[in-house]
Scaffold this active site. Structure first.
Site, PDB file in Angstrom:
ATOM      1  N   ARG A  88       5.055 -32.148 -10.422  1.00  0.00           N
ATOM      2  CA  ARG A  88       5.710 -30.663 -10.416  1.00  0.00           C
ATOM      3  C   ARG A  88       4.857 -29.602 -10.237  1.00  0.00           C
ATOM      4  NH1 ARG A  88       9.884 -30.829  -9.231  1.00  0.00           N
ATOM      5  NH2 ARG A  88       9.153 -28.942  -7.935  1.00  0.00           N
ATOM      6  N   LYS A 112       3.774  -6.158  -3.536  1.00  0.00           N
ATOM      7  CA  LYS A 112       5.023  -6.498  -4.492  1.00  0.00           C
ATOM      8  C   LYS A 112       5.028  -8.089  -4.484  1.00  0.00           C
ATOM      9  CE  LYS A 112       7.906  -2.770  -3.239  1.00  0.00           C
ATOM     10  NZ  LYS A 112       9.291  -2.134  -2.454  1.00  0.00           N
ATOM     11  N   LYS A 164       0.644   8.283  -1.905  1.00  0.00           N
ATOM     12  CA  LYS A 164       2.073   7.785  -1.884  1.00  0.00           C
ATOM     13  C   LYS A 164       2.879   9.320  -2.226  1.00  0.00           C
ATOM     14  CE  LYS A 164       3.498   3.733  -2.087  1.00  0.00           C
ATOM     15  NZ  LYS A 164       3.920   2.441  -2.957  1.00  0.00           N
ATOM     16  N   GLU A 196       1.174   8.105   3.094  1.00  0.00           N
ATOM     17  CA  GLU A 196       2.624   7.908   3.488  1.00  0.00           C
ATOM     18  C   GLU A 196       3.413   9.340   3.606  1.00  0.00           C
ATOM     19  OE1 GLU A 196       4.673   5.500   0.313  1.00  0.00           O
ATOM     20  OE2 GLU A 196       6.318   6.946   0.225  1.00  0.00           O
ATOM     21  N   ASP A 253       7.640   5.942   6.165  1.00  0.00           N
ATOM     22  CA  ASP A 253       8.189   5.281   5.153  1.00  0.00           C
ATOM     23  C   ASP A 253       9.596   5.515   5.191  1.00  0.00           C
ATOM     24  OD1 ASP A 253       8.331   3.756   2.603  1.00  0.00           O
ATOM     25  OD2 ASP A 253       9.292   5.664   1.744  1.00  0.00           O
TER      26      ASP A 253
END
Lengths: 291, 291, 291, 291, 291, 291
Positions: free
Chosen positions: E106, E141, E173, E207, E228
């Site tokens: 498994r 992510k 960002k 960004e 973006d």
């Protein structure tokens, strides 16, 4: 040899690690029964109840276990670490979320019962030699993983500690002597080699099994001489020989029945493995009721 | 209830961790005495010698310890794990660098003596109920950090294992029942709540202390009923009631003296805490000589 | 005090941990430059080249680092641990996958340069007292995380080790004496208290700063007396006083310039912090070429 | 190349781990001397005293060490991290349980002295190039296990950081070039291969040793060119060539004596290994008195 | 921007840790079913069977898992890492102790299915932009704990990697820009501040969400500009603006349906979060039979 | 089979470990961009915004992540764990040091999105069988390292848990049956062997693929019978056979489209691997503004 009666603190990091490991081992945070049956807001209280007579050791360990489970549990002990309890005696109480109490109970008791067992066995030996200038000490025959706690329990029971491990004390045992002799060294030369190879902060202790070997140890200026498995007469003779020159430690086959005679032989230290490797757990329960 | 006689393998990762931790705890790689006295090229051999009669458990643990200390040590046991030894019996031998043997000896023996003690205590109970359809099992009253090894020793001694911990078995104890009653639930409702909240792969076991509670447990269709601290007559009556409907487990105050009577009361399982919390270490020594 | 010349083995578990941690810290397995530029089947060889004169220490550490990076790397040293090298001297070579060699180079050299620096500094002090019955030892002023390795390097450089840490040796320092005096104890009473509270395997060492204190230490039967920051005349006077009764250790401000005078003052042990806290790294490079 | 003067925060998890490991290494919770001599209720206070002139770095590390030992210790510094101290200057004080202060003192000082040593060495280089548009940076020649702390100390001393490790920066060194040439690649092709294989967030830095190689690096559009062990004239010529096309870094043999000349050659960055691998510990003591 | 097609090696230490943790998590060494039913000497063999079409990634992970369970298991894959399989295709086989195979199955499949899912999703995007000079990259992510493995799977699928984490790449960002503006800085000043505060080995990526911001980024000489959530027309306009001055990265809402249009807008890099956070596991089974 | 609707607590130790590991993995304490751009005293606030419809799971995980980053961050959720959100719905807010918020954002969202994805997928299945006496459960097809969290998310989504791992539940699968048959055992004998070898607290579950095997399982008195990949008619027939004798679990190919039909076949439990191995992350963002 006299002995301090002060109980040293437990290493907080070691304490935390051993308690958390035990809680994880017991699945205390994944207690399926309690999670299914006890809602988070149900509260409970409980009392610690001695079911045997003995010395209590491990109160800080039990407290750490319950604090780890749930910071909302409050806990008060009505005795001090090292106090004697009688069967039926309540010696503490706790209050808090019932589910948390139930999930932590077993781990807390497993430590408390085991450490109290060691403290009780130690106290029995210490009491048996009351009034004599002798120190009762532990050995390295401890439970793997619990040496720090068990040595602590020996202190709680009124005993003292031998070296912690192979790294922080010199003890030349029979096999070391044999190894040295195979290379043509006699006991004084072996003692000198140990002294040359080890930090100067350590005493040199050597194990002997006969009076003749004790004489050799004296010739080599050993700091401590362990008299292994000698009968009481031999021991007394060796102790007289070494008095004022080296400390003497009796080891091997020491029981509650013979320890006073051993002490009266004049040794400074008596070591016992059974207080850690074969102590009976003290029977203690946690009687819980809903708040 | 019958029981498999197969000894399961030890988790190799757990085994490695517990052995390495013990070696570090004992300072086995910083053995000042041995490093000062035994040159790296001096070799030795030794034999494992039983000094008590009993069941040997922990041979793979001792082997792991010596292998961790020094891969050059070779080790052969002349018995199988779980065999009975008599006082004076040599059951294995090892050969290799003498210093390494001396540095690892204590840790290896500490495990071997303790696990053999548990296996021996288990075997005594198992032998006492020979021929009866009953399973002798352990409890969660194990040494913190050593549960895996001690449960293994119970299997080696012919016993079986209860749940590993709180996460892998349901056991509704007296305090859980009290908690439920405080919320207005009766025993069948408590059993239903446990069943609803837990994985379907787990049986629901409940602890009862009276015949009346056993009847309630039956009404709630408990899978297993633990008869706690009942006398033998009550136990027999409850066992008859539950036969064919639930497994029954006897617990509390089981000794070598009364276990056969308990088994004859018709229970399926008998659990004992003393085989793990108070077993006496089996006396074993390693007699070493220079090669 | 004479000293063993044997270099003790490094704790293999500690060695493995410290080397793996260093490799992870340096991202040795995620070397973006090498992974982009060196194909797995390109091979290389390199030689270890001394660029300073000094004592080489840490060969097993470098070997462990390269073995951890890639088991296919083979490595041979043409000198022994503790040998002296001259600038320009090649003292070893390695061969294997070029990418692995490049990824492990920095970690291996970081250890080798630092440990050789400590060994070289130690050797300078040891050589300066050649022929005198004195032991040069380290202190606890080591690099956090590297105490085991640095103490080893001191041994490689011909020095000896002081206590490992606070747990395995007694050293009553000025602040301990002040603490005792604040409670009304004199030096002999402080020594007695230390002796009562510690394992009997440890000597009691006490730090004194004046001849008067040395007299008190003698009265208290200290096992070792540390003469802290005394001038050479005071030190000689104290050493004469204590000869035959206690070991003496000189500490504070010891340099290559004054160490022989200190030794001639008659002390048994001289401790130096600078050999670990301020040793200059020995300049060593790995000259690599494609195979 | 200009440089931020902001000191970044220390990773709290890394800080905690490195401090706890050091305390365990030093046996700070098992201090036999202090436990025997200083009762838990005896209090003390102490002051941090500089004995050398230099830049103080590591105040948060010392604070973490004392907080870990005992939460009751309170500690106040009268300077800021990065401030300059003179010999004899008191720069902080602490108060609390005397035993805890004594047990934590050495670890706190070991960090403080070492990090202040690196900050002081860095400040010397930074001051030597005052007014010039150049950044002084560290290398990967750090103490194994202490890279995070030592890079932090470089920042405290006014320097900047190079890449953390092999994983977070591209640096094509001589051996990488040689490896590429062995496969038939020229420098522009090697630069292209590195660019193709690495995250686009990384600049491509390449080490060159001659003006001709610098021309090749320019042809390959390297982002940064490391001028290794060049003399000042060559360096100036290469810096002029690359100005406006690539950043230039000088490396190799930089000392306090020559760094200004190197900076005046027009490079953007100067890297120094000695500020981490061979910085002398700054002498700092903790003077303690009973409260 | 072109991309290397070489698959980098997996960090062996990280691989070992993640695999062992997974085996412990799954109780692979305490498999009660298998231990009760499969004797140690019963052998088995099995084949790896694809049940979906896709790219296989994780063969070394599966191999590590089975090797950890039991060194006697032998395993051969008939495809290479990164090969495409069709439903029904057998791509490997293993042989060894049947119980070990069952206990490890498994965990091995959990890794293999998940990593193959990510590789397959990546390949789909990469194939959709075939022939265009664009690099498909991952994001942060990823699954907590599996970033190393998932980034590896992206490489196996033909993609490239973005920065590993916050420490090894600069990405300014929208929130960083807003924070700077709140302090009165414009975009060129923000870019300069980032450059001043970070290692010179890192590019500065920023960004932007509008063409106007792209112009500001150009003015600030950003190394990389992330466009973006722009529409394709805006993106193309910004890409034309920045061509030759900065790399451009498209991010946000990229799907298999629109990725070719995005690439044709002229960006250098396209990043996708869905290939790691929402990839469907590839269906793979291990068909086992008794040997 | 009915199911508890209570969400169990998360193991706090496991939670802490998994969150800290994720923060380290993401370099959250070494965020070069934020450290260069956001001063320590700049504050910010943000709102959690759902961009998909679904069930929110993981609020305590997100809270733990932000608390670990910076204790000064305060966080309030306006929904409860397990509530349904619509696209555009704000469901929480946080306030604190802006830099800390930015550094922790990705890890918090990675957990929240993934766990909410699993909870949402679970809820869809649970809603589809609303009103029927069936329990929807997970499998062991979880993400390595995240089993505890993913099982928790299944509970949050209204499902129940199957066994945690191989150690806490018995499931005799097709390969175990084949292994037994190869040794001459039939299904009732295999069931008996599993029962004999496992703790009495575990039910014995067996996987069957045909009605005939279901009959054998009934003959062997299995506690639970898993009906693997049967069509609905077969399943219904087997469920009728076993009703009152064993629990039945349907497994294999269960989708939102067919789950109601499966439930109507009369099984007690339906297990789904896709809710953990292939759930799509729920799109959630943290919209941040300067305070």
């Amino acid at each position: 040899m006299t002995n301090s009666t002060q109980i040293p603190p437990l290493d907080p990091d070691a304490l935390r690690n051993v308690v958390w490991s035990a809680l994880e081992e017991d699945g205390a945070f994944r207690d399926v029964t309690t999670q299914a049956l006890v809602p988070p807001d149900q509260r409970g209280r409980g009392v610690f109840l001695a079911k045997d007579a003995g010395v209590i050791a491990g109160l800080p360990v039990a407290a750490t276990a319950f604090a780890a489970i749930d910071e909302e549990i409050t806990l008060r002990f009505s005795i001090d670490e090292g106090d004697w309890v009688e069967p039926g005696q309540v010696f503490g109480e706790l209050e808090g979320p019932l589910g948390s109490i139930l999930s932590g109970e077993r781990v807390a008791l497993n430590f408390l019962q085991r450490l109290s067992g060691t403290a009780t066995a130690t106290r029995a030996l210490v009491d048996a030699v009351a009034g004599l200038p002798v120190r009762v000490v532990d050995t390295r025959k401890t439970t793997p993983g619990l040496r720090t706690l068990e040595r602590y329990a020996v202190r709680v029971g009124g005993g003292a500690n031998h070296r912690y491990n192979l790294a922080d004390g010199i003890l030349i045992k029979d096999n070391h002597i044999a190894a040295g002799r195979a290379r043509g060294l006699d006991i004084p030369q072996i003692i000198a080699a140990a002294r040359a190879g080890a930090p100067h902060t350590l005493r040199v202790e050597i194990e002997v099994t006969t009076y003749a070997e004790a004489e050799e140890a004296l010739a080599g200026a050993a700091d401590v001489v362990l008299l292994d498995n000698m009968n009481v007469e031999e021991m007394a003779r060796a102790a007289r020989l070494l008095k004022g020159h080296a400390l003497t430690e009796a080891s091997g086959g020491v029981t509650i029945a013979n320890i006073r005679a051993v002490a009266e032989a004049g040794v400074d230290i008596i070591s016992s493995g059974s207080i850690t490797h074969s102590a009976k757990a003290l029977d203690i329960s946690l009687d819980i009721e809903n708040a």
